[in-house]
Scaffold this active site. Structure first.
Site, PDB file in Angstrom:
ATOM      1  N   HIS A  19      45.253  42.645  50.384  1.00 44.81           N
ATOM      2  CA  HIS A  19      45.403  41.191  50.268  1.00 44.81           C
ATOM      3  C   HIS A  19      46.482  40.681  51.241  1.00 44.81           C
ATOM      4  O   HIS A  19      46.299  39.683  51.930  1.00 44.81           O
ATOM      5  CB  HIS A  19      45.880  40.799  48.859  1.00 44.81           C
ATOM      6  N   LYS A  43      36.439  37.303  32.222  1.00 48.19           N
ATOM      7  CA  LYS A  43      36.899  38.566  32.825  1.00 48.19           C
ATOM      8  C   LYS A  43      38.342  38.804  32.386  1.00 48.19           C
ATOM      9  O   LYS A  43      39.236  38.045  32.747  1.00 48.19           O
ATOM     10  CB  LYS A  43      36.795  38.424  34.354  1.00 48.19           C
ATOM     11  N   ARG A  92      35.381  43.972  52.815  1.00 46.40           N
ATOM     12  CA  ARG A  92      35.668  45.398  52.932  1.00 46.40           C
ATOM     13  C   ARG A  92      34.435  46.240  53.170  1.00 46.40           C
ATOM     14  O   ARG A  92      34.451  47.194  53.928  1.00 46.40           O
ATOM     15  CB  ARG A  92      36.342  45.904  51.640  1.00 46.40           C
ATOM     16  N   SER A 130      41.988  46.454  44.061  1.00 47.20           N
ATOM     17  CA  SER A 130      42.810  46.317  42.850  1.00 47.20           C
ATOM     18  C   SER A 130      42.293  47.192  41.710  1.00 47.20           C
ATOM     19  O   SER A 130      43.079  47.669  40.884  1.00 47.20           O
ATOM     20  CB  SER A 130      42.849  44.857  42.391  1.00 47.20           C
TER      21      SER A 130
END
Ligand code: ADP
Length: 155
Positions: A19, A43, A92, A130
Protein backbone atom coordinates in the site's frame (compact mmCIF):
# COMPACT_ATOMS: atom_id res chain seq x y z
CA UNK A 1 -7.31 24.63 -12.59
CA UNK A 2 -9.20 22.15 -10.43
CA UNK A 3 -7.18 20.47 -7.74
CA UNK A 4 -6.32 16.90 -8.69
CA UNK A 5 -7.66 14.85 -5.81
CA UNK A 6 -7.50 11.04 -5.71
CA UNK A 7 -8.92 8.68 -3.19
CA UNK A 8 -7.08 5.46 -2.38
CA UNK A 9 -9.81 3.17 -1.06
CA UNK A 10 -9.23 -0.08 0.79
CA UNK A 11 -9.51 -2.00 4.02
CA UNK A 12 -5.88 -1.46 5.12
CA UNK A 13 -6.30 -4.39 7.54
CA UNK A 14 -3.41 -3.72 8.15
CA UNK A 15 -1.50 -1.29 5.91
CA UNK A 16 1.44 -3.03 4.18
CA UNK A 17 4.57 -1.99 2.33
CA UNK A 18 2.58 -2.67 -0.86
CA UNK A 19 0.00 0.00 0.00
CA UNK A 20 2.75 2.41 1.04
CA UNK A 21 4.63 1.94 -2.22
CA UNK A 22 1.58 2.44 -4.43
CA UNK A 23 0.64 5.60 -2.61
CA UNK A 24 4.12 7.13 -2.65
CA UNK A 25 4.49 6.46 -6.36
CA UNK A 26 1.07 7.98 -7.09
CA UNK A 27 1.80 11.18 -5.17
CA UNK A 28 3.51 13.10 -8.03
CA UNK A 29 0.36 12.62 -10.14
CA UNK A 30 -2.01 14.36 -7.71
CA UNK A 31 -2.33 17.45 -5.53
CA UNK A 32 -3.88 15.42 -2.75
CA UNK A 33 -4.45 11.73 -2.04
CA UNK A 34 -7.08 10.75 0.49
CA UNK A 35 -6.52 7.29 1.92
CA UNK A 36 -10.10 6.15 2.40
CA UNK A 37 -10.68 3.26 4.74
CA UNK A 38 -13.94 1.63 3.73
CA UNK A 39 -16.28 0.46 6.44
CA UNK A 40 -17.84 -2.68 5.07
CA UNK A 41 -20.56 -4.01 7.35
CA UNK A 42 -20.65 -7.42 5.69
CA UNK A 43 -16.86 -7.91 6.05
CA UNK A 44 -15.48 -8.34 9.56
CA UNK A 45 -12.08 -6.70 9.89
CA UNK A 46 -9.25 -8.17 11.96
CA UNK A 47 -7.99 -4.85 13.33
CA UNK A 48 -10.38 -2.18 14.59
CA UNK A 49 -11.09 0.82 12.43
CA UNK A 50 -9.34 3.06 15.00
CA UNK A 51 -6.19 0.92 14.89
CA UNK A 52 -6.13 0.77 11.09
CA UNK A 53 -6.62 4.53 10.84
CA UNK A 54 -3.93 5.20 13.44
CA UNK A 55 -1.35 3.10 11.58
CA UNK A 56 -2.14 4.65 8.20
CA UNK A 57 -1.97 8.14 9.72
CA UNK A 58 1.38 7.38 11.36
CA UNK A 59 2.92 6.12 8.14
CA UNK A 60 2.02 9.30 6.25
CA UNK A 61 2.27 11.78 9.13
CA UNK A 62 5.04 13.72 7.39
CA UNK A 63 3.51 13.73 3.92
CA UNK A 64 1.41 16.89 3.57
CA UNK A 65 -0.44 15.79 0.42
CA UNK A 66 -1.91 12.73 2.18
CA UNK A 67 -5.06 12.70 4.29
CA UNK A 68 -6.82 9.76 5.93
CA UNK A 69 -10.61 9.37 6.05
CA UNK A 70 -13.11 6.59 6.64
CA UNK A 71 -16.30 6.04 4.66
CA UNK A 72 -19.33 3.86 4.19
CA UNK A 73 -21.32 3.36 1.03
CA UNK A 74 -20.27 3.52 -2.58
CA UNK A 75 -16.72 4.63 -3.36
CA UNK A 76 -17.95 6.91 -6.17
CA UNK A 77 -20.29 8.67 -3.74
CA UNK A 78 -17.41 9.23 -1.37
CA UNK A 79 -15.33 10.60 -4.28
CA UNK A 80 -18.04 13.13 -5.03
CA UNK A 81 -18.23 14.13 -1.38
CA UNK A 82 -14.46 14.70 -1.33
CA UNK A 83 -14.41 16.40 -4.77
CA UNK A 84 -12.08 13.67 -5.96
CA UNK A 85 -11.81 13.00 -9.69
CA UNK A 86 -9.66 9.89 -9.36
CA UNK A 87 -9.71 6.49 -7.67
CA UNK A 88 -6.29 4.93 -7.11
CA UNK A 89 -5.90 1.14 -7.02
CA UNK A 90 -2.99 -1.29 -7.14
CA UNK A 91 -2.93 -4.28 -9.48
CA UNK A 92 -1.01 -7.25 -8.12
CA UNK A 93 -2.30 -10.24 -10.03
CA UNK A 94 -4.48 -11.21 -12.96
CA UNK A 95 -7.24 -11.96 -10.42
CA UNK A 96 -6.94 -8.35 -9.21
CA UNK A 97 -7.16 -7.21 -12.81
CA UNK A 98 -10.43 -9.03 -13.55
CA UNK A 99 -12.01 -7.87 -10.31
CA UNK A 100 -10.83 -4.27 -10.64
CA UNK A 101 -11.81 -4.11 -14.29
CA UNK A 102 -15.43 -4.95 -13.51
CA UNK A 103 -15.62 -2.44 -10.68
CA UNK A 104 -13.89 0.35 -12.60
CA UNK A 105 -16.03 -0.15 -15.70
CA UNK A 106 -19.25 -0.17 -13.68
CA UNK A 107 -18.10 2.89 -11.74
CA UNK A 108 -17.47 4.59 -15.09
CA UNK A 109 -21.10 4.01 -16.09
CA UNK A 110 -22.37 5.41 -12.80
CA UNK A 111 -19.87 8.28 -12.56
CA UNK A 112 -18.28 9.08 -15.95
CA UNK A 113 -16.40 12.05 -14.52
CA UNK A 114 -14.32 9.82 -12.22
CA UNK A 115 -11.24 8.00 -13.57
CA UNK A 116 -9.74 4.92 -11.94
CA UNK A 117 -5.95 4.95 -12.07
CA UNK A 118 -4.00 1.70 -11.62
CA UNK A 119 -0.41 1.30 -10.52
CA UNK A 120 1.52 -1.96 -10.71
CA UNK A 121 3.49 -2.91 -7.62
CA UNK A 122 7.25 -3.17 -7.85
CA UNK A 123 8.07 -6.87 -8.23
CA UNK A 124 9.51 -7.31 -4.73
CA UNK A 125 6.28 -6.08 -3.12
CA UNK A 126 3.73 -7.69 -5.38
CA UNK A 127 3.36 -10.82 -3.23
CA UNK A 128 2.44 -8.85 -0.13
CA UNK A 129 -1.17 -8.65 0.88
CA UNK A 130 -3.02 -7.89 4.08
CA UNK A 131 -4.57 -11.38 4.28
CA UNK A 132 -1.15 -13.01 4.52
CA UNK A 133 0.08 -10.39 6.99
CA UNK A 134 -2.97 -11.06 9.19
CA UNK A 135 -2.31 -14.82 9.06
CA UNK A 136 1.30 -14.31 10.11
CA UNK A 137 0.24 -12.09 13.02
CA UNK A 138 -2.57 -14.44 14.07
CA UNK A 139 -0.10 -17.31 14.23
CA UNK A 140 2.57 -15.42 16.14
CA UNK A 141 4.99 -14.96 13.22
CA UNK A 142 7.09 -11.92 12.43
CA UNK A 143 5.21 -9.69 9.99
CA UNK A 144 7.64 -6.78 10.28
CA UNK A 145 9.24 -7.29 6.84
CA UNK A 146 5.86 -6.72 5.20
CA UNK A 147 4.60 -3.59 6.93
CA UNK A 148 5.92 -0.01 6.82
CA UNK A 149 8.97 0.60 9.05
CA UNK A 150 7.19 3.09 11.28
CA UNK A 151 4.30 0.93 12.47
CA UNK A 152 4.40 -1.00 15.69
CA UNK A 153 2.48 -4.26 15.40
CA UNK A 154 2.76 -5.03 19.11
CA UNK A 155 -0.60 -3.72 20.19
P1 ADP B 1 -9.57 -4.01 -0.65
O1 ADP B 1 -10.30 -4.83 0.38
O2 ADP B 1 -10.37 -2.88 -1.20
O3 ADP B 1 -8.85 -4.78 -1.72
P2 ADP B 1 -6.92 -3.60 0.43
O4 ADP B 1 -6.55 -2.80 1.64
O5 ADP B 1 -6.63 -5.04 0.45
O6 ADP B 1 -8.44 -3.28 0.21
O7 ADP B 1 -6.22 -2.98 -0.84
C1 ADP B 1 -6.36 -1.62 -1.20
C2 ADP B 1 -5.65 -1.37 -2.53
O8 ADP B 1 -4.24 -1.56 -2.35
C3 ADP B 1 -6.07 -2.32 -3.63
O9 ADP B 1 -6.11 -1.62 -4.86
C4 ADP B 1 -4.96 -3.33 -3.67
O10 ADP B 1 -4.78 -3.90 -4.95
C5 ADP B 1 -3.77 -2.46 -3.32
N1 ADP B 1 -2.68 -3.27 -2.78
C6 ADP B 1 -2.67 -4.02 -1.67
N2 ADP B 1 -1.48 -4.66 -1.51
C7 ADP B 1 -0.72 -4.28 -2.56
C8 ADP B 1 0.60 -4.61 -3.02
N3 ADP B 1 1.39 -5.45 -2.36
N4 ADP B 1 1.03 -4.04 -4.14
C9 ADP B 1 0.23 -3.20 -4.84
N5 ADP B 1 -1.03 -2.87 -4.49
C10 ADP B 1 -1.49 -3.40 -3.37
Amino acid sequence: MNKKIAIFPGSFDPITKGHENILLRALPLFDEVIISIGINHSKQSYFTLEQRKKWVSEVFANVPKVRVETYTGLTIDFCKKMNAGFILRGLRTSADFEFEKAIAQNNKVMAPEIETVFILPVSELSAINSTIVRDIIRNGGNAKPFVPESINLNI
